[in-house]
Design a protein around this motif. Sequence first.
Motif, PDB file in Angstrom:
ATOM      1  N   VAL A  47      -0.319   1.972  -6.329  1.00 26.62           N
ATOM      2  CA  VAL A  47       0.620   0.858  -6.292  1.00 26.62           C
ATOM      3  C   VAL A  47      -0.005  -0.295  -5.519  1.00 26.62           C
ATOM      4  O   VAL A  47      -0.366  -0.150  -4.354  1.00 26.62           O
ATOM      5  CB  VAL A  47       1.951   1.263  -5.613  1.00 26.62           C
ATOM      6  N   THR A  87       6.113   0.245 -11.975  1.00 25.46           N
ATOM      7  CA  THR A  87       6.067   1.180 -10.839  1.00 25.46           C
ATOM      8  C   THR A  87       7.205   2.197 -10.942  1.00 25.46           C
ATOM      9  O   THR A  87       8.366   1.812 -11.133  1.00 25.46           O
ATOM     10  CB  THR A  87       6.204   0.413  -9.496  1.00 25.46           C
ATOM     11  N   ASN A 139       7.700   5.816  -6.196  1.00 26.00           N
ATOM     12  CA  ASN A 139       6.768   4.929  -5.502  1.00 26.00           C
ATOM     13  C   ASN A 139       7.451   3.640  -5.033  1.00 26.00           C
ATOM     14  O   ASN A 139       7.159   3.138  -3.951  1.00 26.00           O
ATOM     15  CB  ASN A 139       5.577   4.588  -6.409  1.00 26.00           C
TER      16      ASN A 139
END
Length: 269
Positions: free
Chosen positions: A103, A118, A122
């Motif tokens: 990320v 994403t 996360n």
Amino acid sequence: MIKLIITDLDGTFLNSHGDFDRQHFKKVSQLLEQKGIAFAACTGKQCERVEELFGEEAAKIWILGDSATRIKHQGEYVFESLLPNALGQRLIQQLEQVADDHVIIACTPTAAYIKETTNQENAKKVRGSYRVVKTVASYQEFQEDFVKVTVYDPKLRCFDTVKHLDSFAEESYIVASEAAWIDITNQGVHKGTTVAKLQEQLAVSKEETMVFGDGLNDSELMAAGTYSFAMKNAFEEIKEAAAFVTRSNDEDGVLRTIELLLALQESNH
């Protein structure tokens, strides 16, 4: 005589659940106020997230947030050093080439941006450190300069990933604080340089400063105060860089050490 106390947050001041003993902090905070000692949080977390964590007590502390790229006090920014947009874009492109499943958190003065793609888990992890989070289809659409660029890697490859950024070492400050995190800030901007700015502002010397840390991004912080404490759970390199090792973050090490040292200072007068 201690006049300034600076602590890292994750792994240092905050326990494994990302929280702290609020009653204990209130008590210590009152003690510091009586003695005219300033308290600062020096962290990778977004300044707004630190304010959220400390609640009403936030107005009393100095926040060296966003990986020490900004200093905020009583709702006002008193210092900020930004990564130029073009450089940030090149760094992000390189990071996207290294892996497509870590990320990238692109932080600007207004928000922390993550990709729309994403996953939920996360994104939740990111929100633990950033209060103002927005999603974006592509980082290329940014015009703003960056506060910093951060990588969160749940697969713990950051010590390898950081090697792919060697070509940027002259232009920016890059550190993998642990296997899951990399922080990239403007050239020559890290916890040590920003603490020096705060010391200058408060007219406090290194000999009057107490610091606490645990991660590999705390090595410059350890050098910024004569009373430097590594947590029991810190990386070995940080323990070696510190003057002392104290209790772990899960044993309320920071607040207990502050109380102990202030009591010792009192008895010596």
